[in-house]
Design a protein around this motif. Structure first.
Motif, PDB file in Angstrom:
ATOM      1  N   TYR A 174      -0.854  12.480   3.886  1.00 20.03           N
ATOM      2  CA  TYR A 174      -1.952  11.975   4.697  1.00 20.03           C
ATOM      3  C   TYR A 174      -3.256  11.967   3.896  1.00 20.03           C
ATOM      4  CZ  TYR A 174      -5.392  11.836   8.499  1.00 20.03           C
ATOM      5  OH  TYR A 174      -6.446  11.512   9.306  1.00 20.03           O
ATOM      6  N   LYS A 175      -3.544  13.065   3.219  1.00 19.14           N
ATOM      7  CA  LYS A 175      -4.770  13.153   2.419  1.00 19.14           C
ATOM      8  C   LYS A 175      -4.769  12.115   1.298  1.00 19.14           C
ATOM      9  CE  LYS A 175      -6.842  17.265   1.879  1.00 19.14           C
ATOM     10  NZ  LYS A 175      -7.025  18.627   1.358  1.00 19.14           N
ATOM     11  N   LYS A 176      -3.609  11.917   0.674  1.00 11.56           N
ATOM     12  CA  LYS A 176      -3.494  10.956  -0.415  1.00 11.56           C
ATOM     13  C   LYS A 176      -3.761   9.537   0.101  1.00 11.56           C
ATOM     14  CE  LYS A 176      -0.263   9.102  -3.757  1.00 11.56           C
ATOM     15  NZ  LYS A 176       1.141   8.797  -3.940  1.00 11.56           N
ATOM     16  N   LEU A 177      -3.203   9.204   1.259  1.00  7.59           N
ATOM     17  CA  LEU A 177      -3.408   7.878   1.829  1.00  7.59           C
ATOM     18  C   LEU A 177      -4.873   7.646   2.193  1.00  7.59           C
ATOM     19  CD1 LEU A 177      -0.229   7.588   4.045  1.00  7.59           C
ATOM     20  CD2 LEU A 177      -0.793   6.159   2.080  1.00  7.59           C
ATOM     21  N   LEU A 178      -5.530   8.673   2.717  1.00 11.76           N
ATOM     22  CA  LEU A 178      -6.949   8.540   3.051  1.00 11.76           C
ATOM     23  C   LEU A 178      -7.790   8.306   1.802  1.00 11.76           C
ATOM     24  CD1 LEU A 178      -7.602  11.231   5.807  1.00 11.76           C
ATOM     25  CD2 LEU A 178      -7.443   8.761   6.066  1.00 11.76           C
ATOM     26  N   GLU A 179      -7.468   9.013   0.729  1.00 19.11           N
ATOM     27  CA  GLU A 179      -8.201   8.822  -0.520  1.00 19.11           C
ATOM     28  C   GLU A 179      -8.001   7.408  -1.058  1.00 19.11           C
ATOM     29  OE1 GLU A 179      -6.932  11.905  -3.172  1.00 19.11           O
ATOM     30  OE2 GLU A 179      -7.854  13.479  -1.952  1.00 19.11           O
ATOM     31  N   GLU A 180      -6.765   6.922  -1.007  1.00 18.28           N
ATOM     32  CA  GLU A 180      -6.491   5.565  -1.483  1.00 18.28           C
ATOM     33  C   GLU A 180      -7.229   4.540  -0.630  1.00 18.28           C
ATOM     34  OE1 GLU A 180      -2.271   4.946  -1.599  1.00 18.28           O
ATOM     35  OE2 GLU A 180      -1.952   6.513  -3.067  1.00 18.28           O
ATOM     36  N   ALA A 181      -7.251   4.748   0.676  1.00 20.57           N
ATOM     37  CA  ALA A 181      -7.948   3.828   1.569  1.00 20.57           C
ATOM     38  C   ALA A 181      -9.436   3.807   1.256  1.00 20.57           C
ATOM     39  CB  ALA A 181      -7.721   4.230   3.019  1.00 20.57           C
ATOM     40  N   HIS A 182      -9.985   4.969   0.981  1.00 17.86           N
ATOM     41  CA  HIS A 182     -11.408   5.037   0.657  1.00 17.86           C
ATOM     42  C   HIS A 182     -11.716   4.298  -0.642  1.00 17.86           C
ATOM     43  CE1 HIS A 182     -15.457   6.541   0.485  1.00 17.86           C
ATOM     44  NE2 HIS A 182     -15.223   7.034  -0.713  1.00 17.86           N
TER      45      HIS A 182
ATOM     46  N   ASN B  10     -10.938  -4.087  -1.715  1.00 17.53           N
ATOM     47  CA  ASN B  10      -9.989  -4.894  -0.951  1.00 17.53           C
ATOM     48  C   ASN B  10      -9.861  -4.303   0.456  1.00 17.53           C
ATOM     49  OD1 ASN B  10      -7.852  -6.332   0.056  1.00 17.53           O
ATOM     50  ND2 ASN B  10      -6.688  -6.290  -1.856  1.00 17.53           N
ATOM     51  N   ARG B  11     -10.587  -4.890   1.382  1.00 15.68           N
ATOM     52  CA  ARG B  11     -10.653  -4.333   2.734  1.00 15.68           C
ATOM     53  C   ARG B  11      -9.301  -4.383   3.448  1.00 15.68           C
ATOM     54  NH1 ARG B  11     -13.783  -0.809   5.497  1.00 15.68           N
ATOM     55  NH2 ARG B  11     -13.171  -1.022   7.634  1.00 15.68           N
ATOM     56  N   SER B  12      -8.535  -5.434   3.276  1.00 17.88           N
ATOM     57  CA  SER B  12      -7.254  -5.534   3.982  1.00 17.88           C
ATOM     58  C   SER B  12      -6.271  -4.470   3.491  1.00 17.88           C
ATOM     59  CB  SER B  12      -6.654  -6.930   3.838  1.00 17.88           C
ATOM     60  OG  SER B  12      -6.380  -7.215   2.479  1.00 17.88           O
ATOM     61  N   LYS B  13      -6.250  -4.206   2.193  1.00 18.72           N
ATOM     62  CA  LYS B  13      -5.380  -3.144   1.660  1.00 18.72           C
ATOM     63  C   LYS B  13      -5.847  -1.783   2.160  1.00 18.72           C
ATOM     64  CE  LYS B  13      -2.778  -5.223  -1.635  1.00 18.72           C
ATOM     65  NZ  LYS B  13      -1.354  -5.256  -1.636  1.00 18.72           N
ATOM     66  N   SER B  14      -7.149  -1.616   2.253  1.00 16.95           N
ATOM     67  CA  SER B  14      -7.703  -0.366   2.780  1.00 16.95           C
ATOM     68  C   SER B  14      -7.257  -0.155   4.221  1.00 16.95           C
ATOM     69  CB  SER B  14      -9.229  -0.398   2.696  1.00 16.95           C
ATOM     70  OG  SER B  14      -9.781   0.726   3.318  1.00 16.95           O
ATOM     71  N   ASP B  15      -7.295  -1.205   5.017  1.00 15.76           N
ATOM     72  CA  ASP B  15      -6.855  -1.110   6.410  1.00 15.76           C
ATOM     73  C   ASP B  15      -5.376  -0.762   6.508  1.00 15.76           C
ATOM     74  OD1 ASP B  15      -9.406  -1.708   7.235  1.00 15.76           O
ATOM     75  OD2 ASP B  15      -8.983  -3.826   7.631  1.00 15.76           O
ATOM     76  N   GLU B  16      -4.564  -1.306   5.602  1.00 11.44           N
ATOM     77  CA  GLU B  16      -3.136  -0.986   5.588  1.00 11.44           C
ATOM     78  C   GLU B  16      -2.919   0.499   5.287  1.00 11.44           C
ATOM     79  OE1 GLU B  16      -1.016  -3.494   2.850  1.00 11.44           O
ATOM     80  OE2 GLU B  16      -1.747  -5.331   3.806  1.00 11.44           O
ATOM     81  N   LYS B  17      -3.660   1.032   4.334  1.00 12.68           N
ATOM     82  CA  LYS B  17      -3.542   2.454   3.987  1.00 12.68           C
ATOM     83  C   LYS B  17      -3.989   3.329   5.155  1.00 12.68           C
ATOM     84  CE  LYS B  17      -2.059   2.132  -0.240  1.00 12.68           C
ATOM     85  NZ  LYS B  17      -0.781   2.667  -0.671  1.00 12.68           N
TER      86      LYS B  17
END
Length: 59
Positions: A18-26, A32-39
């Motif tokens: 979960y923490k890793k996904l949040l960091e990647e989204a940030h 890339n906003r759409s990839k961020s939303d997917e994460k």
């Protein structure tokens, strides 16, 4: 020292994911906003799994 070889529980593994996904989204939020939303969606799904496990442990 005694916890050196202790295996992580399923919840602990999911929390790390979960923490890793949040960091990647940030990081992706600036490029890339759409990839961020997917994460963020993936992170929320992992959080739901964590909540379900914790609820089942309480019951």
């Amino acid at each position: 020292m005694f916890g050196l070889f202790k295996k992580k529980s399923k919840v602990e593994k999911l929390e790390v994911k979960y923490k890793k996904l949040l960091e990647e989204a940030h990081q992706l939020s600036t490029t890339n906003r759409s990839k961020s939303d997917e994460k963020m969606y993936e992170a929320n799904e992992v959080l739901k799994q964590i909540d379900e496990i914790k609820k089942s442990e309480e019951a």
